[in-house]
Structures are given as C-alpha cells and as structure tokens.
Design a protein around this motif. Structure first.
Motif, PDB file in Angstrom:
ATOM      1  N   ALA B 152      41.054  39.283  30.025  1.00 25.89           N
ATOM      2  CA  ALA B 152      41.549  37.964  30.365  1.00 25.89           C
ATOM      3  C   ALA B 152      40.733  37.320  31.479  1.00 25.89           C
ATOM      4  CB  ALA B 152      43.016  38.056  30.769  1.00 25.89           C
ATOM      5  N   GLN B 155      37.303  36.132  30.336  1.00 24.83           N
ATOM      6  CA  GLN B 155      37.406  34.940  29.468  1.00 24.83           C
ATOM      7  C   GLN B 155      37.568  33.682  30.307  1.00 24.83           C
ATOM      8  OE1 GLN B 155      40.094  34.912  26.216  1.00 24.83           O
ATOM      9  NE2 GLN B 155      38.729  36.110  24.956  1.00 24.83           N
ATOM     10  N   VAL B 156      38.360  33.792  31.368  1.00 25.54           N
ATOM     11  CA  VAL B 156      38.543  32.632  32.241  1.00 25.54           C
ATOM     12  C   VAL B 156      37.232  32.262  32.904  1.00 25.54           C
ATOM     13  CG1 VAL B 156      39.667  31.837  34.321  1.00 25.54           C
ATOM     14  CG2 VAL B 156      40.963  33.045  32.603  1.00 25.54           C
ATOM     15  N   PHE B 200      47.721  35.993  34.231  1.00 27.87           N
ATOM     16  CA  PHE B 200      47.220  37.358  34.431  1.00 27.87           C
ATOM     17  C   PHE B 200      48.372  38.304  34.735  1.00 27.87           C
ATOM     18  CE2 PHE B 200      42.999  35.525  36.085  1.00 27.87           C
ATOM     19  CZ  PHE B 200      42.569  35.391  34.799  1.00 27.87           C
TER      20      PHE B 200
END
Lengths: 483, 221
Positions: B152, B155-156, B200
């Motif tokens: 995650a 990806q951000v 998150f």
C-alpha cells in the motif's frame, strides 16, 4: 445569489455535521441541509428560465440549461436520499454495523460530497472542475469504507487507486487543453481555462493538441463514469458501501462525470472538425453496455447486480451523446434523468430488502412481499422500470435512442437490442424470486422510508406517459447546446 | 536573450535528473529510501520551477515553487516518513519481480512518451518546449510503478510520483496553471495522502499486513 446558496448549504451542512453528526437528531439536520439545497436549486432554475444563461463570480461559474437541469436533479436526489438514509442508517446502527462516530463521518462526508458535485456541475473553470471531481472522489472513498470490513476496505482502496489514476489522466488532459488555449486567450488570468471562452474560440484551437487532450480527458473522467475497461471499481464500491452512498454514486456521481466528458466533447468536436470524439464515445459506450450485460448474468449480490446495470445504462447514455444531434442528445438527457431516479429508487428498496433478509446475497433474499409489501413492490416496480418496460420513462428514452441509432448507425442497433434483451432476462430472473415466495424473515425495527422510492417511480412513470411541455422545451434547449 | 541557451541547458539537466530519479524509484526496494527519492524529485521540481520563473520573469511561478518546496519536499515526505515509522515498515524491502524486464518496459515507455510529445513540443513557444516528452515519460513510469508494486505504501508513493510528473508537465508546457488551480490541486493531494494514511491503519488492522496481495477477495464469481 441563488447559486451561492446552492453551493453554500451543503458546505455549511458538512461543517455543522462534522461537529454534530453524532447527535441523535443528526439525520434530520442532514435532511434539512439537503432540503435547503433543493429549494435554492429550484430558485436557481426559476432564475435561469426567466433570464437565460448567466455567469457568476467573474465568470468562474456558469449556468446554462444543460447544467442547471443536472443541478436540479442532483439536489433532488440528494434530498430524497437523505430522507431514505434517516431510517436506513438508524437500522444499521441498531444492527451494530456503525457507531456514533462513524455516523458523524458519514453525515459530514455526505454533505461534502453533494457540495463537490454541485461545484463540479456549476463551474465554468476546467481546472476547478477537476479539483471538484477529485474532492468528490476523496469524500466518497471514506464513505465506501464506512463499515471497516475487509471487503469494504478493499473496495475503497480499489476505488481510490483506480479513480485517482483516472483523474490524474484527466488533469494531464486539462493541462494540454490549457496549453492549446493559452496562445489564443492569453496566459494572464484564467481565461484559457474558462469553458465559455474556450467554447467561443474552439474552432481555432490546435487540433493535434486538443485531440490528445480529449483522449486523456475521456479516459480520465470516463473512469469515473464507469466506462469499460476501467469500470472495475464501480461494482465493488457500490456493493460494499452503505446503500444511500450506492444510490448517490449511481444516481448522481456517474452523471456528473459524464457531464464533464460531454463538456470536453463539445470542445473537441469543434476543434478537430470531425466526428472522431463522438465516435470514441459511441465505441466506449457500446463496449461498456455489452460488457456490463455479460457480467449481469453472473452476479449473486443484489447491489452488485444493480451496479452492473448502472454501467450498462451509462454506456447507453454515452453512446447516445456520441451519436450527437438534437434528437439523440434529447434522449440521452432524458435517459440520464430517468436512470438516476429509477436506479436510486431501486437501491433504496434493495437496501431495505438486504436489511430485512440480513444478507446481500440474492439467494438469501426471499418473499419480500410477505414481510413488507412496500419494499417488495418498490423493488419490483423499480426493476420493471429500469428494464425499460412501457409505460415507464426509461422505455421512452431507450426507444428514442434505438430509433435514432437505427436511422443513423444501423450497425449498432442489433448490439443494443441484444444487450437490452439479455439485461432484461438477467435482472428479471433474479428479482422475481426475491419478491415472491415464502420467508421467515421479520420486519425491520424502524419503519423504512419508502416515500422516496415511490416518489421516484411515480416521476419516472409520469415522464414516460406525458412529458410536460416546459420540461420538453428545456431538454430541447440543452440538447441544442450540446450540438 | 544570450542567457536563454544556458538556462535551457540547465533545465534539460534538471529534467534528465527527474527522469533518472523516476527510474531509481522504479527499482528501489526499501520503503524509506523510496520516500527520500520522492523528496528529491520534489527538490528538482522546485529548482526547475525557480529556473523557469527567473528566465521567463513570471512572479507567480515563484509562489508555485514555494508551494512545491513546502508540500512536496517538506510536508509530504515528512508525513510519509512518520507513517512509515509508525507502521514499522521502514526497513521492509519488498521483493521486486524481474528488475531487468521492468527497466526494459520503462525504456520502451520513455521512447513512446517522446514519440507522443513530438508534435506538441513543436508547437510550444515556452523556453521549456523540449521537456514535455520527459514529463510524459515521468508520468508513464509512475504508472508502471503503480502497477508493479504490491504494498500500500509504495503504491501511494507511485501515485505521488505521478502527481510530480503532472506538475512538471504543467510548468514545462504552459508556465504553470493559474495559481488558484494549483492551490486546489495541492490541497487535494494533501487531503488524499491523509486519507491514504487513515487507510494504511485500517488495512493493517483488518489484514495484519500492508501487502495488497491480501486484498483480492472481491472477485467476480
């Protein structure tokens, strides 16, 4: 002035509810804010009918028949959804799926989402349009993950990443648009981003740049419309979020995104001097319709089923806008209206149906008529309306789109007819056993709000039987603007 | 006008730096270093915006550079590093599949970007006309990173790298968007990262990991 109120009420509501959203009376406050927005929108409509198109706040906002009609629709469905969400969220709280703090987030984000959509519709500035669309995405991401279950978090993440990337593409398109117009309109101030100015000089914009910009804008905003192949986020987000959010996503957000696409298409068609942008819309529209219908067959979750139906209908509207011309645009606008009324009504009924049965899986929902005749009839009538049965309004608009397609693009008609037929069978075979049959489910702890369901269906019925001349004129004006 | 060629050359150096940083990010395994690379991208963006502001005498671009400096070099990396520390993933390295293939695809994307930008660059009248191709390449590389990454946080970071590329595109083709729009975009990005941050924790709470491979329950059945 009216516009200020239209945009101000939801913003004010968002701020108030951010503080008082956990209060016992918060749902009523939510309804009140939505009602105030609706009244302001009605005043705005009257003003535009009386004085014609106008620009406000140094041309940053622009109201013409095309967007004022969508503003009115958005405010109306926003209001009825708030009415529906009052008992719905109370039942969810009763079932222990949300707590007071989540409700505060929910109410505040609901109003913020309404405000973002209204800004996106009313603005004249392509940059501000982008900012508002992004704000609408961000506020709904938090709404989709409201239940904090694994599935809802996954759905929200997918929604966020896919729409985030999509909307980033749209920003690149906007930058290219600005680049193309800057030479003509001057870089000083914001004139090169104002749609009215762009529209005035569209014939002299550089075709290669605008062509590229349009591709980016179409794919970018198209992601939010739910056009295939970037539709993946849509069914998950609709199925996992709270039902009022599914209703406004399907009934309103998709419309707003499509509105952005159509505004861009008007510019692109003028600049490129060819029908290519329209053809692209037609292609994406048909592809989405076909793909959605194919997936309709395999759905087991009631909200996913109707989410795919939304993709199908958005595909049809996109196709109609792609054909262009006064008649097809008229039909597309009508279809936008009836789809958003019918689909939100269906989600209202489906939400209560799932609450009654305790599951969203369709094989677990049985005998709705026996437990609660109003929910059962609401779902049945809504499904019949969305499937395009006469005398509902969806029939009228689909009929217009089909006949126009037959005349102008005969090759597309068989595709559309097959899609509509398959969708009919796929949805009807699922709805029928849910409504009829036996059940041991018990009625809901709070009486459901089904007034919005029947109000929406009644309006769709009226639109199918008799179109008030004033409304028809209005649609015709808007259709001519789109060209 | 004699100063122009030198400024243009300098700008090209900066643009090339941006592109190199994108490639470095594509293959960087450590989350913490990835954030540092992102901050470097922001710094290069600030420098290039300042340079354009100085050569074209555009006062509003100074503001824009200041905004970039605060948001992209200061605020966002700080927020991300804090998040990474609190999540305890700063030393995590994620297994990257097939780095050579990733590099080759990246190269192909760069060539594609230059091809696409060619006709448009020819029309630009700004001092920065050659850099649109690089901006587009940075955007496409960020896309590749988004697709190739599995956790995650990364990806951000890919998403923010995408934003950097867009910003560079805006300054290089048009001397920047009007200030109000830039502010709106910066605000959206900032709010977006906050929302990501909330996510998150939600993801970790539910899945005990930030690996997105766990997020594959919602499939068509």
């Amino acid at each position: 002035m009216e516009l200020l109120l239209v945009l101000g009420f939801p913003l004010l509501g968002a701020v108030l509810l951010a503080f008082a959203g956990a209060h016992r009376r918060a749902p009523e406050l939510n309804v009140a804010a939505s009602l105030a927005t609706l009244l302001a929108a009605a005043a705005l409509v009257l003003r535009v009918i009386r004085t014609g198109p106008m620009t406000v706040a140094q041309e940053q906002f622009f109201i013409d028949p095309f967007n004022v009609f969508l503003i009115a629709l958005t405010a109306f469905v926003g209001f009825t959804t708030a009415l529906f969400s009052r008992p719905y969220m109370r039942i969810e709280e009763h079932h222990g799926r949300v707590n007071a703090q989540r409700l505060r987030l929910y109410h505040s984000m609901y109003q913020l989402f309404m405000a973002a959509m209204l800004v996106a519709l009313a603005t004249n500035n392509m940059g501000l349009l982008w900012v508002a669309m992004e704000a609408a995405t961000l506020s709904t991401v938090l709404l989709v993950s409201l239940y904090r279950t694994r599935a809802s978090i996954e759905a929200a993440w997918k929604y966020f990443i896919l729409c985030g990337v999509g909307i980033a593409l749209a920003l690149f398109g906007t930058i290219l648009l600005y680049f193309a117009a800057e030479g003509l309109l001057g870089g000083e101030g914001m004139r090169a981003l104002l749609w009215t100015h762009l529209d005035a000089v569209k014939g002299r914009l550089e075709p290669t740049v605008i062509g590229l910009a349009f591709v980016f804008l179409l794919v970018g905003y198209g992601t939010k419309v739910g056009l295939a192949p970037l539709h993946n986020w849509l069914p998950d987000a609709h199925a996992e979020g709270p039902t009022p959010v599914s209703a406004v996503l399907s009934g309103l957000l998709l419309n707003v995104a499509l509105y952005a696409v159509v505004r861009c298409k008007i510019l692109a068609e003028g600049a490129i001097h060819s029908a290519l942008p329209g053809r692209m819309l037609m292609g994406f529209g048909l592809l989405s319709t076909l793909l959605a219908v194919f997936f309709l067959w395999r759905q087991r979750d009631i909200k996913r089923l109707f989410a795919y139906s939304s993709i199908e209908h958005m595909g049809i509207v996109t196709f109609a806008f792609g054909m262009g011309g006064p008649l097809a645009n008229f039909a597309a606008l009508l279809h936008m209206t009836v789809h958003s009324l019918t689909k939100s009504a269906i989600f209202f009924a489906a939400g209560h149906a799932a609450q009654t049965a305790g599951t969203q899986r369709m094989d677990g929902i049985r005998g709705l008529l026996a437990v609660s005749p109003t929910i059962g009839w609401g779902l049945m009538l809504g499904a019949l309306a969305i499937l395009g049965l006469p005398p509902f309004g969806v029939f009228a608009s689909e009929y217009l789109i089909l006949t126009t397609a037959m005349r102008e693009h005969p090759w597309a008609t068989p595709v559309l007819i097959v899609a509509l037929g398959v969708a009919f069978a796929a949805i009807f075979r699922r709805v029928q056993p849910m409504v009829f049959g036996d059940t041991d489910a018990r009625p809901l702890p709070h009486s459901p709000a089904l007034l919005p369901v029947f109000a929406h269906i009644a309006m769709v019925l009226v639109l199918g039987l008799y179109m008030p001349p004033a409304l028809a004129d209005w649609y015709r004006l808007a259709a001519r603007l789109i060209g | 006008m004699s100063a122009l060629p030198f400024a243009t050359q300098l700008l090209h150096v900066l643009a090339a730096g941006l592109l190199l940083l994108s490639f470095a990010m594509l293959t960087q395994r450590r989350t913490r270093r990835l954030v540092v690379l992102l901050a470097w991208q922001g710094a290069v963006l600030t420098a290039s915006t300042l340079l354009i502001a100085a050569t074209a005498h555009l006062p509003h671009l100074y503001w824009s550079a200041a905004l970039t400096l605060t948001v992209k070099v200061g605020l966002l990396p700080w927020l991300l590093l804090r998040l990474v520390r609190r999540l305890g993933v700063e030393r995590d390295s994620e297994p990257l599949v097939n780095v050579p293939t990733l590099m080759l695809v990246g190269l192909a994307l760069v060539i594609f970007a230059f091809g696409l930008a060619q006709p448009i660059s020819a029309l630009a009248t700004t001092v920065t006309r050659q850099t649109l191709g690089i901006a587009l390449a940075v955007i496409l590389l960020a896309f590749l990173m988004l697709i190739a990454r599995r956790t995650a946080v990364t990806q951000v970071i890919g998403f923010l790298a995408l934003e950097n590329g867009l910003f560079f595109a805006a300054t290089s083709t048009t001397y920047g968007m009007p200030m109000v729009i830039e502010l709106g975009i910066a605000l959206d990005v900032l709010v977006g990262v906050f929302v990501f941050g909330i996510f998150f924790f939600q993801i970790r709470e539910q899945f005990d990991s930030l690996d997105l491979q766990h997020l594959e329950a919602l499939k068509e059945d």
